[in-house]
Design a protein around this motif. Structure first.
Motif, PDB file in Angstrom:
ATOM      1  N   ARG A   1      -3.702  35.697 -11.700  1.00 34.91           N
ATOM      2  CA  ARG A   1      -4.299  34.489 -12.279  1.00 34.91           C
ATOM      3  C   ARG A   1      -3.914  33.255 -11.468  1.00 34.91           C
ATOM      4  NH1 ARG A   1      -3.113  37.382 -17.094  1.00 34.91           N
ATOM      5  NH2 ARG A   1      -1.102  36.349 -17.258  1.00 34.91           N
ATOM      6  N   ALA A   2      -2.657  33.181 -11.046  1.00 37.05           N
ATOM      7  CA  ALA A   2      -2.194  32.027 -10.270  1.00 37.05           C
ATOM      8  C   ALA A   2      -2.918  31.937  -8.926  1.00 37.05           C
ATOM      9  CB  ALA A   2      -0.684  32.114 -10.049  1.00 37.05           C
ATOM     10  N   VAL A   3      -3.084  33.072  -8.255  1.00 36.11           N
ATOM     11  CA  VAL A   3      -3.797  33.077  -6.970  1.00 36.11           C
ATOM     12  C   VAL A   3      -5.241  32.626  -7.177  1.00 36.11           C
ATOM     13  CG1 VAL A   3      -4.653  34.548  -5.105  1.00 36.11           C
ATOM     14  CG2 VAL A   3      -2.286  34.787  -5.899  1.00 36.11           C
ATOM     15  N   ALA A   4      -5.876  33.137  -8.212  1.00 37.84           N
ATOM     16  CA  ALA A   4      -7.269  32.771  -8.498  1.00 37.84           C
ATOM     17  C   ALA A   4      -7.415  31.288  -8.827  1.00 37.84           C
ATOM     18  CB  ALA A   4      -7.804  33.628  -9.643  1.00 37.84           C
TER      19      ALA A   4
ATOM     20  N   ARG B   1      -6.885  28.121   0.004  1.00 38.58           N
ATOM     21  CA  ARG B   1      -7.740  29.255   0.367  1.00 38.58           C
ATOM     22  C   ARG B   1      -6.966  30.524   0.077  1.00 38.58           C
ATOM     23  NH1 ARG B   1     -12.330  30.239   2.241  1.00 38.58           N
ATOM     24  NH2 ARG B   1     -12.820  31.845   3.751  1.00 38.58           N
ATOM     25  N   SER B   2      -7.604  31.482  -0.602  1.00 37.49           N
ATOM     26  CA  SER B   2      -6.887  32.682  -1.045  1.00 37.49           C
ATOM     27  C   SER B   2      -7.408  33.945  -0.390  1.00 37.49           C
ATOM     28  CB  SER B   2      -6.968  32.805  -2.571  1.00 37.49           C
ATOM     29  OG  SER B   2      -8.313  32.788  -3.008  1.00 37.49           O
ATOM     30  N   VAL B   3      -6.461  34.776   0.042  1.00 40.47           N
ATOM     31  CA  VAL B   3      -6.755  36.076   0.631  1.00 40.47           C
ATOM     32  C   VAL B   3      -5.891  37.094  -0.093  1.00 40.47           C
ATOM     33  CG1 VAL B   3      -6.665  37.495   2.724  1.00 40.47           C
ATOM     34  CG2 VAL B   3      -7.207  35.039   2.890  1.00 40.47           C
ATOM     35  N   VAL B   4      -6.515  38.156  -0.588  1.00 50.30           N
ATOM     36  CA  VAL B   4      -5.790  39.227  -1.252  1.00 50.30           C
ATOM     37  C   VAL B   4      -6.094  40.508  -0.493  1.00 50.30           C
ATOM     38  CG1 VAL B   4      -5.527  40.574  -3.376  1.00 50.30           C
ATOM     39  CG2 VAL B   4      -5.815  38.091  -3.500  1.00 50.30           C
ATOM     40  N   GLY B   5      -5.032  41.214  -0.082  1.00 50.48           N
ATOM     41  CA  GLY B   5      -5.211  42.429   0.694  1.00 50.48           C
ATOM     42  C   GLY B   5      -4.524  43.623   0.074  1.00 50.48           C
ATOM     43  N   GLY B   6      -5.135  44.781   0.252  1.00 50.84           N
ATOM     44  CA  GLY B   6      -4.554  46.041  -0.206  1.00 50.84           C
ATOM     45  C   GLY B   6      -5.259  46.577  -1.429  1.00 50.84           C
TER      46      GLY B   6
ATOM     47  N   ASN C   1      -9.052  42.974  -9.924  1.00 52.91           N
ATOM     48  CA  ASN C   1     -10.201  43.431 -10.709  1.00 52.91           C
ATOM     49  C   ASN C   1      -9.829  43.682 -12.162  1.00 52.91           C
ATOM     50  OD1 ASN C   1     -12.060  43.252  -8.611  1.00 52.91           O
ATOM     51  ND2 ASN C   1     -11.556  45.291  -7.866  1.00 52.91           N
ATOM     52  N   ALA C   2      -8.639  44.213 -12.401  1.00 52.02           N
ATOM     53  CA  ALA C   2      -8.195  44.456 -13.775  1.00 52.02           C
ATOM     54  C   ALA C   2      -8.075  43.155 -14.556  1.00 52.02           C
ATOM     55  CB  ALA C   2      -6.853  45.201 -13.779  1.00 52.02           C
ATOM     56  N   VAL C   3      -7.669  42.097 -13.881  1.00 58.29           N
ATOM     57  CA  VAL C   3      -7.528  40.785 -14.524  1.00 58.29           C
ATOM     58  C   VAL C   3      -8.883  40.084 -14.618  1.00 58.29           C
ATOM     59  CG1 VAL C   3      -6.366  38.537 -14.354  1.00 58.29           C
ATOM     60  CG2 VAL C   3      -5.122  40.609 -13.779  1.00 58.29           C
ATOM     61  N   GLY C   4      -9.822  40.484 -13.761  1.00 58.58           N
ATOM     62  CA  GLY C   4     -11.159  39.892 -13.796  1.00 58.58           C
ATOM     63  C   GLY C   4     -11.282  38.579 -13.050  1.00 58.58           C
ATOM     64  N   VAL C   5     -10.466  38.395 -12.008  1.00 67.02           N
ATOM     65  CA  VAL C   5     -10.495  37.127 -11.277  1.00 67.02           C
ATOM     66  C   VAL C   5     -10.983  37.271  -9.835  1.00 67.02           C
ATOM     67  CG1 VAL C   5      -8.727  36.046 -12.726  1.00 67.02           C
ATOM     68  CG2 VAL C   5      -8.042  37.317 -10.663  1.00 67.02           C
ATOM     69  N   GLY C   6     -11.525  38.426  -9.477  1.00 66.69           N
ATOM     70  CA  GLY C   6     -11.973  38.669  -8.108  1.00 66.69           C
ATOM     71  C   GLY C   6     -12.959  37.645  -7.591  1.00 66.69           C
ATOM     72  N   GLU C   7     -13.838  37.173  -8.458  1.00 64.49           N
ATOM     73  CA  GLU C   7     -14.847  36.189  -8.041  1.00 64.49           C
ATOM     74  C   GLU C   7     -14.224  34.855  -7.639  1.00 64.49           C
ATOM     75  OE1 GLU C   7     -18.260  36.533  -7.791  1.00 64.49           O
ATOM     76  OE2 GLU C   7     -17.946  38.671  -8.133  1.00 64.49           O
ATOM     77  N   GLN C   8     -12.991  34.604  -8.062  1.00 64.86           N
ATOM     78  CA  GLN C   8     -12.326  33.344  -7.758  1.00 64.86           C
ATOM     79  C   GLN C   8     -11.486  33.418  -6.483  1.00 64.86           C
ATOM     80  OE1 GLN C   8     -11.176  33.405 -12.180  1.00 64.86           O
ATOM     81  NE2 GLN C   8     -10.675  31.343 -11.482  1.00 64.86           N
ATOM     82  N   ILE C   9     -11.377  34.596  -5.879  1.00 65.54           N
ATOM     83  CA  ILE C   9     -10.593  34.775  -4.665  1.00 65.54           C
ATOM     84  C   ILE C   9     -11.535  34.580  -3.467  1.00 65.54           C
ATOM     85  CG2 ILE C   9      -9.126  36.379  -3.356  1.00 65.54           C
ATOM     86  CD1 ILE C   9      -7.932  35.699  -6.103  1.00 65.54           C
ATOM     87  N   ASP C  10     -11.072  33.856  -2.452  1.00 60.82           N
ATOM     88  CA  ASP C  10     -11.923  33.578  -1.296  1.00 60.82           C
ATOM     89  C   ASP C  10     -12.203  34.818  -0.454  1.00 60.82           C
ATOM     90  OD1 ASP C  10     -12.278  30.723  -1.657  1.00 60.82           O
ATOM     91  OD2 ASP C  10     -10.151  30.538  -1.165  1.00 60.82           O
TER      92      ASP C  10
END
Length: 124
Positions: free
Chosen positions: A67-70, A75-80, A88-97
């Motif tokens: 949630r904090a990253v979203a 600019r946010s990058v999530v890897g792995g 995806n479980a939290v439902g914030v993927g659309e908010q990640i760059d």
């Protein structure tokens, strides 16, 4: 903190982890500290969940960081794969760059290491 990976195990919040215990999530104070740092960042690069998030009893630290990253201003990058599953479980993927399945490869890339797949294609 638990002595075995059992969703019904008694949890504790501690400053140090005793040798006979397992840390399977970060606690609320650590999650809040991480969130505060994320809010200050201009670039956020997150690779790896905070604990055994697949077990709901041990997922809140990872959920809080997702949630904090979203919500971060940078600019946010999530890897792995595990990190993406958490986002995806939290439902914030659309908010990640940028979302990448490359976990270890992402870490090597930001270190400036040559990626074997890129090298095999003749690039560096």
């Amino acid at each position: 903190m638990v002595s075995e990976v059992d969703p019904k195990a008694e949890t504790q919040t501690v400053a140090e982890i005793p040798a006979d215990r397992l840390a399977v999530d970060i606690g609320p104070a650590t999650a809040a500290a991480y969130a505060a740092e994320v809010q200050k960042a201009e670039t956020i690069f997150w690779n790896g969940p905070m604990g055994i998030f697949e077990i709901p009893a041990f997922s809140e630290g990872t959920r809080a960081v997702a949630r904090a990253v979203a919500e971060g201003r940078g600019r946010s990058v999530v890897g792995g794969g595990d990190s993406l599953a958490a986002v995806n479980a939290v439902g914030v993927g659309e908010q990640i760059d940028h979302l990448s399945t490359g976990g270890g490869a992402s870490l090597e890339f930001v270190q400036g290491k040559v990626l074997p797949g890129v090298a095999a294609l003749g690039g560096d």
